[in-house]
Design a protein around this motif. Structure first.
Motif, PDB file in Angstrom:
ATOM      1  N   UNK A  38       0.835  -1.198   0.000  1.00 12.68           N
ATOM      2  CA  UNK A  38       0.000   0.000   0.000  1.00 12.68           C
ATOM      3  C   UNK A  38       0.863   1.238   0.000  1.00 12.68           C
ATOM      4  N   UNK A  39       0.332   2.289  -0.596  1.00 13.46           N
ATOM      5  CA  UNK A  39       0.976   3.601  -0.573  1.00 13.46           C
ATOM      6  C   UNK A  39      -0.122   4.640  -0.400  1.00 13.46           C
ATOM      7  N   UNK A  40       0.198   5.700   0.305  1.00 11.28           N
ATOM      8  CA  UNK A  40      -0.772   6.761   0.566  1.00 11.28           C
ATOM      9  C   UNK A  40      -0.203   8.086   0.076  1.00 11.28           C
ATOM     10  N   UNK A  41      -1.043   8.875  -0.593  1.00  6.89           N
ATOM     11  CA  UNK A  41      -0.630  10.164  -1.139  1.00  6.89           C
ATOM     12  C   UNK A  41      -1.660  11.212  -0.773  1.00  6.89           C
ATOM     13  N   UNK A  42      -1.197  12.424  -0.487  1.00  5.32           N
ATOM     14  CA  UNK A  42      -2.097  13.544  -0.238  1.00  5.32           C
ATOM     15  C   UNK A  42      -2.430  14.165  -1.583  1.00  5.32           C
ATOM     16  N   UNK A  43      -3.659  13.945  -2.045  1.00  7.35           N
ATOM     17  CA  UNK A  43      -4.068  14.432  -3.360  1.00  7.35           C
ATOM     18  C   UNK A  43      -5.203  15.433  -3.291  1.00  7.35           C
TER      19      UNK A  43
END
Length: 178
Positions: A38-43
């Motif tokens: 998993x990877x999380x990005x502030x979009x």
């Protein structure tokens, strides 16, 4: 918003946008094991549904949002790209909309531990009795000649058994008198 796509018979991708975060999860499933990355990005919120392309062995994901995001997906790796690469022969992979997963409820705070009692062992001061043996770990000094003063004593520093009348530990030199 949440989307899902099967990339191969054994690999799938899940895309979730909640508030300002986008979470991408790649899952590989085989008969004997399952792996997930998993990877999380502030979009920020998505402006349009995500687009997914397959070009040979590579998969490219584009998310249109306040902060546009382009990712290269290969195997279990998720890597951001500066710009969308040329995709002249790429196929669009259809994404299926899913219901948004329910947020996890907040955890309840842990209660402080209660003093423990286990058989004949109690804490504060710690003492243990087994048959005719007794061990105490407190500051009480038994009076000379009492059965406790003749019982085996142990060094508070290293745990080595001391002989009756020893003032220093024979193993580490720690003072045995209080």
């Amino acid at each position: 918003m949440a989307y899902f796509a099967r990339l191969t018979p054994h690999q799938e991708i899940e895309l979730i946008n909640r508030d300002r975060q986008t979470v991408i999860t790649l899952t590989n499933s085989h008969s004997s094991q399952q792996q997930a990355q998993s990877a999380s990005y502030t979009t920020g919120p998505w402006l349009t549904p995500p687009t997914l392309w397959r070009d040979g062995d590579r998969v490219i994901l584009r998310i249109e949002s306040d902060t546009p995001l382009i990712l290269h997906l290969q195997g279990q790796a998720i890597a951001p790209l500066d710009r969308l690469p040329p995709l002249p022969n790429a196929d669009v992979i259809p994404l299926q909309r899913r219901a948004d997963p329910a947020p996890m409820p907040p955890m309840e705070p842990m209660q402080p531990m209660e003093p423990m009692t286990m058989g004949n062992m109690t804490m504060n001061p710690m003492q243990m009795k087994m048959g005719n043996m007794e061990l105490r770990m407190d500051n009480a000094t038994p009076s000379p000649g009492s059965p406790a003063s003749q019982a085996a004593q142990f060094c508070p520093q290293c745990g080595h058994k001391s002989q009756g009348g020893d003032r220093f530990c024979r193993a580490c030199g720690q003072s045995l008198t209080t």
